[in-house]
Design an enzyme around this catalytic site. Structure first.
Site, PDB file in Angstrom:
ATOM      1  N   HIS A 242      -0.204  -4.358  -3.918  1.00  0.00           N
ATOM      2  CA  HIS A 242      -0.422  -3.224  -3.020  1.00  0.00           C
ATOM      3  C   HIS A 242       0.893  -2.580  -2.594  1.00  0.00           C
ATOM      4  O   HIS A 242       0.941  -1.377  -2.331  1.00  0.00           O
ATOM      5  CB  HIS A 242      -1.182  -3.704  -1.786  1.00  0.00           C
ATOM      6  CG  HIS A 242      -1.818  -2.605  -0.997  1.00  0.00           C
ATOM      7  ND1 HIS A 242      -2.844  -1.830  -1.479  1.00  0.00           N
ATOM      8  CD2 HIS A 242      -1.560  -2.132   0.257  1.00  0.00           C
ATOM      9  CE1 HIS A 242      -3.211  -0.942  -0.565  1.00  0.00           C
ATOM     10  NE2 HIS A 242      -2.440  -1.100   0.484  1.00  0.00           N
TER      11      HIS A 242
ATOM     12  N   GLY B 110      -0.440   5.528   4.574  1.00  0.00           N
ATOM     13  CA  GLY B 110      -1.480   4.567   4.918  1.00  0.00           C
ATOM     14  C   GLY B 110      -1.149   3.825   6.195  1.00  0.00           C
ATOM     15  O   GLY B 110      -0.256   4.200   6.936  1.00  0.00           O
ATOM     16  N   GLY B 111      -1.869   2.726   6.408  1.00  0.00           N
ATOM     17  CA  GLY B 111      -1.645   1.934   7.605  1.00  0.00           C
ATOM     18  C   GLY B 111      -2.924   1.408   8.207  1.00  0.00           C
ATOM     19  O   GLY B 111      -3.029   1.240   9.424  1.00  0.00           O
TER      20      GLY B 111
ATOM     21  N   ASP C   2      -3.539  -5.954  -6.838  1.00  0.00           N
ATOM     22  CA  ASP C   2      -3.662  -5.480  -5.450  1.00  0.00           C
ATOM     23  C   ASP C   2      -4.778  -6.267  -4.763  1.00  0.00           C
ATOM     24  O   ASP C   2      -5.944  -6.174  -5.142  1.00  0.00           O
ATOM     25  CB  ASP C   2      -3.986  -3.987  -5.438  1.00  0.00           C
ATOM     26  CG  ASP C   2      -3.925  -3.381  -4.045  1.00  0.00           C
ATOM     27  OD1 ASP C   2      -4.071  -4.125  -3.058  1.00  0.00           O
ATOM     28  OD2 ASP C   2      -3.736  -2.155  -3.950  1.00  0.00           O
TER      29      ASP C   2
ATOM     30  N   GLN D 102      -1.741   7.491   0.234  1.00  0.00           N
ATOM     31  CA  GLN D 102      -1.500   6.099  -0.132  1.00  0.00           C
ATOM     32  C   GLN D 102      -2.316   5.174   0.751  1.00  0.00           C
ATOM     33  O   GLN D 102      -2.319   5.306   1.979  1.00  0.00           O
ATOM     34  CB  GLN D 102      -0.001   5.782  -0.005  1.00  0.00           C
ATOM     35  CG  GLN D 102       0.404   4.398  -0.481  1.00  0.00           C
ATOM     36  CD  GLN D 102       0.559   3.406   0.651  1.00  0.00           C
ATOM     37  OE1 GLN D 102       0.729   3.783   1.807  1.00  0.00           O
ATOM     38  NE2 GLN D 102       0.486   2.122   0.317  1.00  0.00           N
ATOM     39  N   SER D 103      -3.081   4.279   0.142  1.00  0.00           N
ATOM     40  CA  SER D 103      -3.897   3.293   0.841  1.00  0.00           C
ATOM     41  C   SER D 103      -4.897   3.973   1.773  1.00  0.00           C
ATOM     42  O   SER D 103      -5.710   4.757   1.320  1.00  0.00           O
ATOM     43  CB  SER D 103      -2.988   2.320   1.591  1.00  0.00           C
ATOM     44  OG  SER D 103      -3.691   1.175   1.979  1.00  0.00           O
ATOM     45  N   ALA D 104      -4.844   3.678   3.081  1.00  0.00           N
ATOM     46  CA  ALA D 104      -5.758   4.351   4.007  1.00  0.00           C
ATOM     47  C   ALA D 104      -5.550   5.855   3.958  1.00  0.00           C
ATOM     48  O   ALA D 104      -6.492   6.632   4.123  1.00  0.00           O
ATOM     49  CB  ALA D 104      -5.550   3.828   5.426  1.00  0.00           C
TER      50      ALA D 104
END
Length: 434
Positions: free
Chosen positions: A375, A170-171, A343, A241-243
């Site tokens: 998160h 992600g990021g 989160d 993960q995430s983005a």
């Protein structure tokens, strides 16, 4: 929309500029240690040819002075570490230029700095391992675009084909970087699982369609070449993960739609045995205002996503119920989403509603919620804490299902090593800006 070790959520650590100079620098920064491996993966190689090539390389290496080899290798590692550090620093300032330096961001940056300092004992150990471990093949080229690189984490012994996880970090679509997956990569490699972390163009060097294209190209590379590295092409799993969970889920669904229409493909959804989405967001129309309040401002977010009109196109939760995806649903693999109930970067409702949409469409999907997890807990603090942990154990057991020998080895494997003292982990959780 976060990432791993250092920057998660919407905070500085990694991005790329759009200038030609930056592109050239990224190309130069590719790790030269892996050039023999890259050449092996560009074309199909039969076992006999590969064996002769390895013999020739070993023979050449034997004639070289050991001290000279060690010196050259150490010099390359130091050079790679310096160039990567420079890249991350430069891209952090790029992120700041886009987000501005208002009071909200100053407070969050201070919190991020304190968070990183508290976890520094663990980060330094991972960083050292990332640059100097012999189990990693860094910056393997998988495409012709900037940032089309991937890192490969290999078990110590590859006596038989190993299961493979293709991991997309992600990021916030701005600071994604393949190195953020290093902690996961090393820990899974200890359990006889190959992990490949895909790098991709971030904003402003690319927008969401570029990111989807890059990740799809990286998956294609792994599907077609992982056997050269000891991976089992029949046991490939995708994880984001995430983005990275958003991007990889877009890739998976769009690929299934293309296949259902008979379009040309370089890899098949059938090659992916399962998809794991960690703390992702899958309906962008529901998240625009939330991200804006969190600091990923609406104007920037819409620029990343190519405008308001593209939000639905890149929202898997919306696409899965569209008529165009009707024939694609049966092609999808088993989908498992993980989310922490605390989160705040991406609310757990994002995974809850997506799983509901998947089930309504007839897809195989399940949701696992972790009570009280934030998160970063599932991806950073718990991993640095070591020992046994539900998410890690679930993935290992899932990938080794049906392999009695691997499961027996897992049962006897020592717990993961603690990398950071518990008091620092608790304090980091309290000051975390995510």
């Amino acid at each position: 929309m976060a990432s791993s070790t250092s920057p998660i959520g919407f905070f500085p650590a990694e991005q790329t500029t759009t200038t030609t100079t930056s592109t050239q620098e990224d190309m130069k920064n590719t790790d030269t240690v892996d050039s023999p491996l890259r050449s092996r993966t560009t074309t199909s190689t039969n076992p006999a040819t590969a064996a002769r090539r390895r013999t020739a390389i070993n023979a050449t290496s034997a004639k070289t002075s050991p001290n000279l080899c060690r010196s050259q290798s150490f010099g390359r590692e130091i050079g790679h570490a310096a160039s990567e550090t420079y890249l991350i620093t430069r891209l952090a300032f790029t992120l700041l230029r886009y987000l501005g330096v208002g009071r909200r961001w100053i407070s969050r940056l201070l919190a991020l700095g304190l968070y990183a300092m508290l976890l520094m004992p663990g980060f330094l150990q991972v960083l050292h391992q990332y640059f100097f471990s012999t189990q990693i093949r860094r910056s393997i080229v998988y495409g012709d675009q900037p940032r089309n690189r991937l890192d490969l984490y290999l078990p110590k012994n590859i006596d038989s084909p190993k299961p493979v996880i293709v991991f997309v970090t992600g990021g916030a679509w701005i600071i994604g970087y393949k190195g953020w997956g290093s902690l996961l990569g090393f820990q899974l490699a200890e359990r006889d699982i190959i992990v490949t972390c895909i790098d991709y163009r971030n904003f402003p060097q690319g927008t969401i369609s570029d990111m989807v294209e890059d990740v799809s190209r990286g998956i294609s590379f792994i599907c077609n070449h992982i056997a050269n590295y000891g991976g089992d092409p029949n046991r490939i799993y995708l994880m984001g993960q995430s983005a990275g969970a958003h991007i990889s889920s877009c890739v998976l669904l769009k690929q299934a739609i293309i296949e259902s229409k008979g379009g040309p493909t370089s890899w098949s959804v059938s090659q992916i045995k399962a998809y794991f989405g960690l703390s992702g967001g899958y309906n962008l129309t529901n998240l625009v205002d939330h991200f804006d309040q969190r600091g990923l401002y609406r104007s920037i977010f819409l620029s990343i996503m190519e405008g308001d009109e593209s939000l639905q196109e890149f929202s898997p939760e919306i696409l899965i119920e569209d008529s165009t995806a009707k024939n694609a649903v049966p092609l999808l693999p088993h989908i498992v989403l993980f989310h922490g109930t605390e989160d705040f970067s991406i609310p757990p409702d994002a995974s809850i509603t997506y799983v509901d949409a998947l089930k309504r469409a007839g897809a195989r999907a399940e949701l696992i919620l972790y009570e009280g997890k934030t998160h970063t807990d599932l991806f950073i603090q718990d991993a640095l804490r070591g020992g046994k942990e539900e998410l890690f154990d679930y993935i290992v057991d899932y990938l080794h299902a049906g392999d009695t020998e691997a499961l027996a080895n897992d049962a006897m494997a020592p717990p993961r090593r603690r990398l950071c003292p518990e008091p620092l982990l608790k304090l980091a959780g309290l000051v975390s800006p995510f």
